[in-house]
Design a protein around this motif. Structure first.
Motif, mmCIF file in Angstrom:
data_model
loop_
_atom_site.group_PDB
_atom_site.id
_atom_site.type_symbol
_atom_site.label_atom_id
_atom_site.label_comp_id
_atom_site.label_asym_id
_atom_site.label_seq_id
_atom_site.Cartn_x
_atom_site.Cartn_y
_atom_site.Cartn_z
ATOM 1 N N MET A 12 0.859 11.305 24.632
ATOM 2 C CA MET A 12 0.744 12.337 23.599
ATOM 3 C C MET A 12 -0.349 13.342 23.937
ATOM 4 S SD MET A 12 3.090 11.938 21.411
ATOM 5 C CE MET A 12 2.463 13.050 20.143
ATOM 6 N N LEU A 13 -1.476 12.855 24.492
ATOM 7 C CA LEU A 13 -2.551 13.769 24.894
ATOM 8 C C LEU A 13 -2.077 14.730 25.981
ATOM 9 C CD1 LEU A 13 -5.636 11.360 24.951
ATOM 10 C CD2 LEU A 13 -5.137 13.158 23.275
ATOM 11 N N LEU A 14 -1.296 14.206 26.926
ATOM 12 C CA LEU A 14 -0.779 15.058 27.993
ATOM 13 C C LEU A 14 0.242 16.066 27.472
ATOM 14 C CD1 LEU A 14 -0.293 12.434 30.871
ATOM 15 C CD2 LEU A 14 -2.013 14.236 30.761
ATOM 16 N N MET A 15 0.980 15.683 26.441
ATOM 17 C CA MET A 15 2.012 16.555 25.892
ATOM 18 C C MET A 15 1.471 17.588 24.917
ATOM 19 S SD MET A 15 4.957 15.970 27.188
ATOM 20 C CE MET A 15 5.957 16.833 25.977
ATOM 21 N N MET A 16 0.249 17.415 24.419
ATOM 22 C CA MET A 16 -0.287 18.314 23.408
ATOM 23 C C MET A 16 -0.263 19.787 23.812
ATOM 24 S SD MET A 16 -1.008 16.756 20.618
ATOM 25 C CE MET A 16 -2.197 17.780 19.784
ATOM 26 N N PRO A 17 -0.683 20.155 25.042
ATOM 27 C CA PRO A 17 -0.618 21.589 25.400
ATOM 28 C C PRO A 17 0.797 22.145 25.352
ATOM 29 C CG PRO A 17 -2.000 20.374 26.942
ATOM 30 C CD PRO A 17 -1.302 19.356 26.108
ATOM 31 N N PHE A 18 1.788 21.347 25.772
ATOM 32 C CA PHE A 18 3.169 21.832 25.757
ATOM 33 C C PHE A 18 3.690 21.948 24.326
ATOM 34 C CE2 PHE A 18 2.540 19.709 29.836
ATOM 35 C CZ PHE A 18 2.988 20.684 30.709
ATOM 36 N N ILE A 19 3.323 20.974 23.485
ATOM 37 C CA ILE A 19 3.737 21.039 22.077
ATOM 38 C C ILE A 19 3.119 22.259 21.411
ATOM 39 C CG2 ILE A 19 3.614 19.865 19.855
ATOM 40 C CD1 ILE A 19 3.603 17.199 21.383
ATOM 41 N N TRP A 20 1.845 22.523 21.706
ATOM 42 C CA TRP A 20 1.184 23.703 21.125
ATOM 43 C C TRP A 20 1.826 24.989 21.628
ATOM 44 C CZ3 TRP A 20 -2.135 27.522 23.360
ATOM 45 C CH2 TRP A 20 -2.766 28.342 22.415
ATOM 46 N N MET A 21 2.221 25.035 22.898
ATOM 47 C CA MET A 21 2.871 26.213 23.455
ATOM 48 C C MET A 21 4.179 26.513 22.720
ATOM 49 S SD MET A 21 4.130 26.847 27.392
ATOM 50 C CE MET A 21 5.303 25.472 27.319
ATOM 51 N N VAL A 22 4.990 25.478 22.517
ATOM 52 C CA VAL A 22 6.248 25.655 21.789
ATOM 53 C C VAL A 22 5.980 26.078 20.351
ATOM 54 C CG1 VAL A 22 8.339 24.497 20.994
ATOM 55 C CG2 VAL A 22 7.437 23.995 23.273
ATOM 56 N N SER A 23 4.964 25.479 19.733
ATOM 57 C CA SER A 23 4.638 25.778 18.344
ATOM 58 C C SER A 23 4.227 27.234 18.167
ATOM 59 C CB SER A 23 3.512 24.856 17.866
ATOM 60 O OG SER A 23 3.065 25.216 16.581
ATOM 61 N N VAL A 24 3.368 27.738 19.048
ATOM 62 C CA VAL A 24 2.928 29.126 18.961
ATOM 63 C C VAL A 24 4.105 30.070 19.154
ATOM 64 C CG1 VAL A 24 1.466 30.889 20.034
ATOM 65 C CG2 VAL A 24 0.575 28.599 19.678
ATOM 66 N N GLY A 25 5.072 29.675 19.979
ATOM 67 C CA GLY A 25 6.259 30.499 20.166
ATOM 68 C C GLY A 25 7.053 30.683 18.887
ATOM 69 N N PHE A 26 6.968 29.717 17.979
ATOM 70 C CA PHE A 26 7.667 29.813 16.698
ATOM 71 C C PHE A 26 6.810 30.462 15.611
ATOM 72 C CE2 PHE A 26 10.366 26.425 18.513
ATOM 73 C CZ PHE A 26 11.611 26.939 18.180
ATOM 74 N N ASP A 27 5.608 30.866 15.964
ATOM 75 C CA ASP A 27 4.694 31.484 14.998
ATOM 76 C C ASP A 27 4.705 32.998 15.200
ATOM 77 O OD1 ASP A 27 2.751 32.217 13.253
ATOM 78 O OD2 ASP A 27 1.183 30.914 14.077
ATOM 79 N N ARG A 28 5.360 33.708 14.299
ATOM 80 C CA ARG A 28 5.463 35.163 14.431
ATOM 81 C C ARG A 28 4.108 35.833 14.262
ATOM 82 N NH1 ARG A 28 10.004 39.067 11.517
ATOM 83 N NH2 ARG A 28 9.314 41.021 12.467
#
Length: 280
Positions: free
Chosen positions: A23-39
């Motif tokens: 989960m720690l390793l995946m956090m940057p990728f999850i945040w990247m996807v999340s910001v992409g959905f934030d207009r």
């Protein structure tokens, strides 16, 4: 506590630890996807970082998929990557088989020279390669991105180690039946090389798709830019003023790698484990 309970507890602890680190390793990728959905991230990046945007919107991804330059860069990367993977994997399989099962003069010396190429980083080779392709008039084309990748010392080494663990008696039996070296390779050993071939496809695909420095040097025309070059140029032009759109572009740029890995990842550990076993 009996042995069975101890083993179960140990397995549970290992799973929890691996899950936490995963989960720690995946956090940057999850945040990247999340910001992409934030207009709103196109106005100002959320701080502190949020894993779930306050207002989820597909606006950024809609813009991304309508972007003509991104589509063109996808096509360019697809051409370069497909060609590089096909030539690199094919050449590595043939070279690995030759170094493993072949009998020719200076085989050991040549294999050592191949391994020596692993110690030479890309940076010292930039000027000689640039000069070479410039003398042939091939700059600002896909050829400089494809041809230097054909010979890869790491993949040849992995292939040799894999073929070493396959029985030599298969080759001897085929020779008794009158088969030549190419027929032995294509009909006997190649069908057994599925795991190592899949691993090489993944590695070669990632290396070629993510390559940035060398394409930046040899490609001047924006119409020839690959995905990493387009993403870099977009980021330089807009900086953090369009953070949501930039993150959406970054997410879309890694989709082919994720898809390729999901389809072939089970072969990686299998092939590397097999390549470390010496067979007779």
């Amino acid at each position: 506590m009996n042995q069975k309970s101890m083993d179960k507890l140990t397995g549970t602890v290992k799973f929890v630890i691996l899950l936490i680190f995963g989960m720690l390793l995946m956090m940057p990728f999850i945040w990247m996807v999340s910001v992409g959905f934030d207009r709103n991230a196109n106005i100002t990046m959320p701080f502190p970082p949020q894993l779930i945007p306050e207002e989820i919107s597909s606006f950024n991804y809609g813009i991304v998929f309508e972007n003509g330059r991104l589509i063109q860069s996808y096509i360019n990367s697809g051409i370069v990557t497909t060609s590089s993977v096909a030539l690199q994997v094919g050449a590595s399989l043939l070279a690995g088989y030759a170094f493993s099962k072949g009998t020719f003069k200076y085989k050991r010396l040549l294999f050592i020279l191949v391994l020596c190429t692993l110690m030479i980083p890309m940076e010292p080779r930039l000027i000689p390669l640039y000069t070479l392709f410039n003398s042939f008039g091939l700059l600002n084309s896909f050829w400089p991105l494809i041809l230097p990748t054909v010979i890869n010392g790491m993949l040849i080494f992995l292939c040799k180690q894999f073929f070493d663990q396959l029985p030599t008696t298969l080759r001897e039996a085929a020779q008794i039946d009158g088969a030549g070296e190419f027929r032995i390779f294509f009909t006997v050993y190649l069908p057994l090389a599925g795991p190592i071939a899949a691993t090489m496809v993944i590695l070669s695909f990632i290396w070629s798709w993510n390559d940035f420095m060398w394409p930046l040097v040899v490609l001047n025309d924006q119409e020839l830019h690959t995905v990493p070059l387009y993403l870099a140029s977009f980021s330089l032009e807009n900086g953090t003023s369009l953070g949501g759109l930039t993150m959406a572009l970054a997410t879309v740029s890694i989709i082919p790698i994720v898809v390729m890995y999901l389809f072939l990842q089970r072969y990686i550990i299998q092939s590397i484990a097999l390549s470390g076993v010496k067979g007779e």
